[in-house]
Design a protein around this motif. Structure first.
Motif, short mmCIF file in Angstrom:
data_model
loop_
_atom_site.label_atom_id
_atom_site.label_comp_id
_atom_site.label_asym_id
_atom_site.label_seq_id
_atom_site.Cartn_x
_atom_site.Cartn_y
_atom_site.Cartn_z
N LEU A 74 -41.26 17.22 40.56
CA LEU A 74 -41.03 17.98 41.79
C LEU A 74 -40.96 19.47 41.50
O LEU A 74 -40.39 19.89 40.49
N ASP A 75 -41.51 20.28 42.40
CA ASP A 75 -41.40 21.73 42.26
C ASP A 75 -39.95 22.20 42.35
O ASP A 75 -39.58 23.23 41.80
N SER A 76 -39.13 21.41 43.04
CA SER A 76 -37.73 21.78 43.23
C SER A 76 -36.86 21.52 42.01
O SER A 76 -35.68 21.83 42.00
N GLY A 77 -37.45 20.93 40.95
CA GLY A 77 -36.69 20.67 39.74
C GLY A 77 -36.20 19.24 39.68
O GLY A 77 -36.71 18.38 40.39
N PRO A 78 -35.25 18.97 38.80
CA PRO A 78 -34.47 19.92 37.99
C PRO A 78 -35.28 20.48 36.81
O PRO A 78 -36.33 19.95 36.47
N TYR A 79 -34.73 21.55 36.21
CA TYR A 79 -35.35 22.20 35.05
C TYR A 79 -34.37 22.18 33.89
O TYR A 79 -33.16 22.16 34.08
N GLY A 80 -34.91 22.18 32.68
CA GLY A 80 -34.04 22.17 31.51
C GLY A 80 -34.82 21.88 30.24
O GLY A 80 -36.03 22.10 30.17
N THR A 81 -34.12 21.34 29.26
CA THR A 81 -34.70 21.06 27.95
C THR A 81 -34.40 19.62 27.54
O THR A 81 -33.27 19.16 27.67
N PHE A 82 -35.44 18.93 27.06
CA PHE A 82 -35.34 17.54 26.59
C PHE A 82 -35.67 17.52 25.10
O PHE A 82 -36.70 18.07 24.68
N VAL A 83 -34.81 16.90 24.29
CA VAL A 83 -35.05 16.75 22.86
C VAL A 83 -34.99 15.27 22.52
O VAL A 83 -34.05 14.57 22.92
N GLY A 84 -36.00 14.77 21.80
CA GLY A 84 -36.00 13.37 21.39
C GLY A 84 -36.29 13.24 19.90
O GLY A 84 -37.21 13.89 19.38
N GLN A 145 -47.17 -8.85 13.51
CA GLN A 145 -46.11 -8.09 12.85
C GLN A 145 -45.55 -6.97 13.74
O GLN A 145 -44.51 -6.39 13.44
N ILE A 146 -46.23 -6.67 14.86
CA ILE A 146 -45.70 -5.66 15.76
C ILE A 146 -44.35 -6.10 16.35
O ILE A 146 -43.55 -5.27 16.79
N ALA A 147 -44.07 -7.39 16.32
CA ALA A 147 -42.79 -7.90 16.82
C ALA A 147 -41.63 -7.47 15.93
O ALA A 147 -40.47 -7.50 16.36
N ALA A 148 -41.92 -7.07 14.69
CA ALA A 148 -40.87 -6.66 13.75
C ALA A 148 -40.80 -5.15 13.61
O ALA A 148 -40.16 -4.63 12.68
N VAL A 149 -41.45 -4.41 14.49
CA VAL A 149 -41.42 -2.94 14.46
C VAL A 149 -40.45 -2.45 15.53
O VAL A 149 -40.42 -2.97 16.64
N GLY A 150 -39.63 -1.47 15.17
CA GLY A 150 -38.67 -0.94 16.13
C GLY A 150 -38.38 0.52 15.86
O GLY A 150 -38.96 1.12 14.95
N SER A 151 -37.45 1.08 16.63
CA SER A 151 -37.12 2.49 16.45
C SER A 151 -35.74 2.79 17.01
O SER A 151 -35.33 2.25 18.04
N CYS A 152 -35.02 3.67 16.31
CA CYS A 152 -33.85 4.32 16.88
C CYS A 152 -34.35 5.33 17.91
O CYS A 152 -35.51 5.74 17.86
N CYS A 153 -33.48 5.73 18.81
CA CYS A 153 -33.92 6.63 19.88
C CYS A 153 -32.75 7.52 20.32
O CYS A 153 -31.85 7.07 21.02
N LEU A 154 -32.79 8.77 19.87
CA LEU A 154 -31.76 9.77 20.19
C LEU A 154 -32.35 10.80 21.14
O LEU A 154 -33.41 11.37 20.86
N VAL A 155 -31.66 11.04 22.25
CA VAL A 155 -32.14 11.99 23.25
C VAL A 155 -31.01 12.94 23.64
O VAL A 155 -29.85 12.53 23.78
N GLY A 156 -31.36 14.21 23.82
CA GLY A 156 -30.45 15.19 24.38
C GLY A 156 -31.14 15.92 25.51
O GLY A 156 -32.31 16.30 25.38
N ILE A 157 -30.46 16.09 26.62
CA ILE A 157 -31.03 16.77 27.78
C ILE A 157 -30.05 17.85 28.24
O ILE A 157 -28.88 17.55 28.52
N ILE A 158 -30.52 19.09 28.29
CA ILE A 158 -29.71 20.19 28.80
C ILE A 158 -30.21 20.50 30.20
O ILE A 158 -31.38 20.85 30.39
N CYS A 159 -29.34 20.36 31.18
CA CYS A 159 -29.73 20.55 32.58
C CYS A 159 -28.52 21.00 33.39
O CYS A 159 -27.45 20.36 33.32
N PHE A 285 -30.00 17.98 16.03
CA PHE A 285 -30.47 16.61 16.22
C PHE A 285 -31.20 16.20 14.95
O PHE A 285 -32.09 16.92 14.48
N ALA A 286 -30.87 15.03 14.40
CA ALA A 286 -31.55 14.62 13.17
C ALA A 286 -31.53 13.11 12.98
O ALA A 286 -30.58 12.43 13.40
#
Length: 398
Positions: A74-84, A145-159, A285-286
């Protein structure tokens, strides 16, 4: 001269459909030095940032991104920063999938609610998990073997003056906060971790699975869920969430002897909300590869005592020096070891340092803010290049 340089960099940061891949000589999208990729300095809506990634695995399993500007469609936002920061395991497929989809889901749900909220973030995680499980179902017959693949997922959003932190797995975000009375900058950990080495996590797993005495096992002096995996929450790892994938032709080392009736791992993120204060200086973030070698306070001290430019690279270099010292070798010799073999000495490491400018944070609610889209390792995407639910046919190539 500085003004000219800044104008040039701003032009490079502006998304362009012609600028999708990193060039080792272009600082606008980072530089490559052997197995190290780094972006020493950049600007986001709420301040400045530094970013770096070092590869240890044969295929880089860590993925990361910083998105700054519109957080919805949306043009109305919100606006900010996303870190993953997405620390993959078993392969790069899940972390790559998260990079391509999570932020787009967030923008879609933020558009529906006209805001960022814990509910929006949770929905984005759920949609990403469901999307990857669908991909596993599609590829299982030819790529089990894709069934044994995964990931941690850390997100920070400043808004809107608020920091939202969401996490599954054991990546971490630490804040450097100024203590006015002493002038010190103290480390404050903001993320909750889900690793079986933590007693409270083991207690949680035992409470969720009271019938299973082997839900956590101490194996080779390391606590693991079912003796297989250290993290208790993740995206992917379908073989420990859906019993129909815990069978042949999946490799025997991943298969459990007894079938399970309910998911062993969870994809539900721990979400926390932190109103930002003027004394909040920066965020680190690390992936856990950094925290294996540096304490929270050590990392904060390094960032606080050095120039902002190159902060992320500096943290990685310090961690690699510590890794070399543990193996009684010189840092210069460690750098000569190629990917794959390097994994015996340290993990893939991703670091994003986000500096907070309280003046910019209070003003970051306008459509006039510059748009930034940068991926660790150097792939940049135009901010409008993906549809909300885009699902390219095969995102999991090597």
């Amino acid at each position: 001269m500085l003004a000219v340089l800044m104008n040039y960099l701003r032009a490079c940061w502006r998304p362009s459909s012609d600028c999708r891949y990193v060039h080792s000589g272009s600082d606008a999208v980072g530089r490559q030095d052997g197995l190290l990729w780094y972006k020493d300095f950049g600007q986001h809506v709420n301040g400045e940032f530094s970013m770096a990634v070092v590869q240890a695995n044969n295929l880089l399993e860590d993925q990361s991104q910083i998105e700054s500007g519109p957080l919805s469609f949306l043009d109305s936002g919100p606006y900010g920063t996303f870190v993953g920061v997405y620390d993959g395991h078993g392969g790069p497929e899940t972390s790559r999938y998260i990079t391509d989809h999570l932020f787009q889901h967030l923008k879609r749900f933020a558009s529906e609610q006209h805001s960022v909220s814990p509910e929006v973030i949770l929905k984005a995680y759920q949609a990403t998990e469901e999307g990857f499980l669908s991909l596993v179902a599609k590829q299982w017959p030819v790529k089990p073997q894709i069934a044994a693949v995964g990931s941690c997922c850390l997100v920070g959003i400043i808004c809107s003056g608020t920091l939202y932190v969401a996490n599954v797995g054991d990546s971490r975000v630490v804040m450097g906060r100024l203590v006015k009375a002493t002038g010190e900058v103290l480390a404050v950990q903001l993320s909750a971790e889900h690793n079986a080495s933590i007693e409270s996590v083991r207690q949680e797993l035992r409470a969720l699975h009271p019938e299973d005495s082997q839900i956590v096992v101490l194996k080779h002096n390391v606590w693991r869920v079912k003796g297989l995996i250290q993290v208790s929450r993740s995206i992917g790892d379908t073989y420990l969430k859906k019993a129909e994938y815990n069978r042949e032709p999946l490799y025997a080392k991943f298969r459990l002897r007894e079938p399970f009736k309910k998911p062993i791992l969870s994809s539900e993120p721990s979400i926390s909300v932190h109103p930002l204060q003027p004394l909040d200086q920066f965020l680190i973030f690390a992936s856990d590869g950094l925290w294996e070698h540096l304490s929270n306070q050590q990392a904060v001290d390094i960032v606080n005592s050095s120039p902002r430019s190159g902060s992320a690279k500096r943290l990685i270099k310090t961690a690699l020096q510590a890794a070399a010292k543990k193996r009684e070798m010189r840092y210069s010799d460690l750098k000569k070891i190629d990917r794959g073999v390097r994994r015996h000495f340290h993990d893939d490491i991703t670091v994003v340092v986000v500096f907070l400018d309280s003046n910019l944070i209070s003003r970051a609610n306008s459509a006039k803010v510059p748009v930034l889209s940068l991926r660790g390792g150097g792939i940049t995407l135009p901010h409008n290049s993906l549809a909300p639910c885009a699902a390219p046919a095969d995102l999991t190539g090597p």
